[in-house]
Design a protein around this motif. Structure first.
Motif, PDB file in Angstrom:
ATOM      1  N   ASP A 179       0.807  -1.215   0.000  1.00 31.93           N
ATOM      2  CA  ASP A 179       0.000   0.000   0.000  1.00 31.93           C
ATOM      3  C   ASP A 179       0.840   1.264   0.000  1.00 31.93           C
ATOM      4  OD1 ASP A 179      -2.545  -1.401   0.185  1.00 31.93           O
ATOM      5  OD2 ASP A 179      -1.895  -1.938   2.217  1.00 31.93           O
ATOM      6  N   TYR A 180       1.986   1.233   0.676  1.00 33.15           N
ATOM      7  CA  TYR A 180       2.816   2.428   0.831  1.00 33.15           C
ATOM      8  C   TYR A 180       4.284   2.100   0.586  1.00 33.15           C
ATOM      9  CZ  TYR A 180      -1.209   4.651   2.937  1.00 33.15           C
ATOM     10  OH  TYR A 180      -2.458   5.179   3.144  1.00 33.15           O
ATOM     11  N   LEU A 181       4.962   3.062   0.006  1.00 32.78           N
ATOM     12  CA  LEU A 181       6.419   3.040  -0.065  1.00 32.78           C
ATOM     13  C   LEU A 181       6.890   4.184   0.821  1.00 32.78           C
ATOM     14  CD1 LEU A 181       9.077   1.983  -1.215  1.00 32.78           C
ATOM     15  CD2 LEU A 181       8.819   3.625  -3.082  1.00 32.78           C
ATOM     16  N   VAL A 182       7.680   3.843   1.825  1.00 32.44           N
ATOM     17  CA  VAL A 182       8.125   4.820   2.819  1.00 32.44           C
ATOM     18  C   VAL A 182       9.648   4.871   2.787  1.00 32.44           C
ATOM     19  CG1 VAL A 182       8.112   5.434   5.270  1.00 32.44           C
ATOM     20  CG2 VAL A 182       6.117   4.312   4.258  1.00 32.44           C
ATOM     21  N   ARG A 183      10.189   6.080   2.713  1.00 30.26           N
ATOM     22  CA  ARG A 183      11.641   6.259   2.791  1.00 30.26           C
ATOM     23  C   ARG A 183      11.966   6.827   4.152  1.00 30.26           C
ATOM     24  NH1 ARG A 183      15.637   9.857  -1.115  1.00 30.26           N
ATOM     25  NH2 ARG A 183      17.559   8.961  -0.306  1.00 30.26           N
ATOM     26  N   LEU A 184      12.932   6.211   4.814  1.00 25.26           N
ATOM     27  CA  LEU A 184      13.307   6.624   6.161  1.00 25.26           C
ATOM     28  C   LEU A 184      14.791   6.923   6.233  1.00 25.26           C
ATOM     29  CD1 LEU A 184      11.328   3.779   6.605  1.00 25.26           C
ATOM     30  CD2 LEU A 184      11.125   5.043   8.710  1.00 25.26           C
ATOM     31  N   ALA A 185      15.152   7.831   7.113  1.00 23.38           N
ATOM     32  CA  ALA A 185      16.547   8.112   7.450  1.00 23.38           C
ATOM     33  C   ALA A 185      16.708   7.816   8.940  1.00 23.38           C
ATOM     34  CB  ALA A 185      16.897   9.568   7.144  1.00 23.38           C
TER      35      ALA A 185
END
Length: 159
Positions: free
Chosen positions: A105-111
C-alpha cells in the motif's frame, strides 16, 4: 494552468537554485528584473511554485542509513488509512511516504541512525495495532545514484 517558454525556463532555473536573484534570472530570460520578478510572483500565486527549501549535504549531517520500506496494511478502511498516514507524517525519520498500487500500500523512505534504530522504529509500528500494519518489506539504500532534483517540464504555450 498555462505557462510559456519563459515561465518554463524560470521554473527550471528555480528548481535548480531557488536562491537565484531576479537580476540573474532576468539575464537568462531576457526580461527586465521587474518583469521577471512579476512572473515569479505569478507562478507562486498560481501554485506552480509551492515554496523554497535548502538541500542539505547528507554526509555533513552525520552517519545514517536510508531505508525503503514497502508497507501493507491489514485493511483499507478510511479510519485505518488515516491513522497510518498521520503516524507517517508525524514521524521525523520518515522523509517520504507514497501511497502506491501493487502488492503493497505504501512506499516509505526513512533516514535512521543505524539499522537498529530502523528495526526499533518498525517494531514499534508493527506492535501498534491501531496502525494496522500487516507486513513491512525493507530495502536498504547502498548508494544514491540520482536524487530528486525537480520535475521535468514540458512546454505548454499560452493560448
Amino acid at each position: 494552468m498555462q505557462f510559456d517558454r519563459v515561465d518554463q525556463t524560470l521554473l527550471e532555473l528555480l528548481q535548480r537554485d531557488g536562491r537565484m536573484s531576479a537580476q540573474a534570472l532576468s539575464e537568462v530570460v531576457n526580461l527586465s528584473a521587474r518583469a521577471t520578478l512579476n512572473r515569479v510572483r505569478r507562478l507562486e500565486e498560481d501554485g506552480l511554485i509551492e515554496g523554497y527549501r535548502a538541500m542539505l549535504h547528507r554526509a555533513a549531517l552525520g552517519e545514517h542509513v536510508s531505508v525503503f520500506a514497502e508497507i501493507a496494511l491489514k485493511d483499507q478502511r478510511q479510519a485505518s488509512v488515516q491513522r497510518f498516514e498521520q503516524a507517517m507524517v508525524a514521524c521525523p525519520e520518515v522523509i517520504a511516504c507514497y501511497l502506491v498500487s501493487g502488492r503493497y500500500d505504501y512506499l516509505v523512505r526513512l533516514a535512521c541512525r543505524d539499522l537498529a534504530h530502523y528495526r526499533d522504529l518498525t517494531n514499534t509500528w508493527i506492535d501498534d495495532v491501531g496502525l494496522g500494519i500487516d507486513k513491512v518489506v525493507t530495502s536498504t539504500e547502498l548508494q544514491t545514484v540520482k536524487e530528486f532534483a525537480g520535475f521535468p517540464l514540458m512546454v505548454r504555450d499560452r493560448a
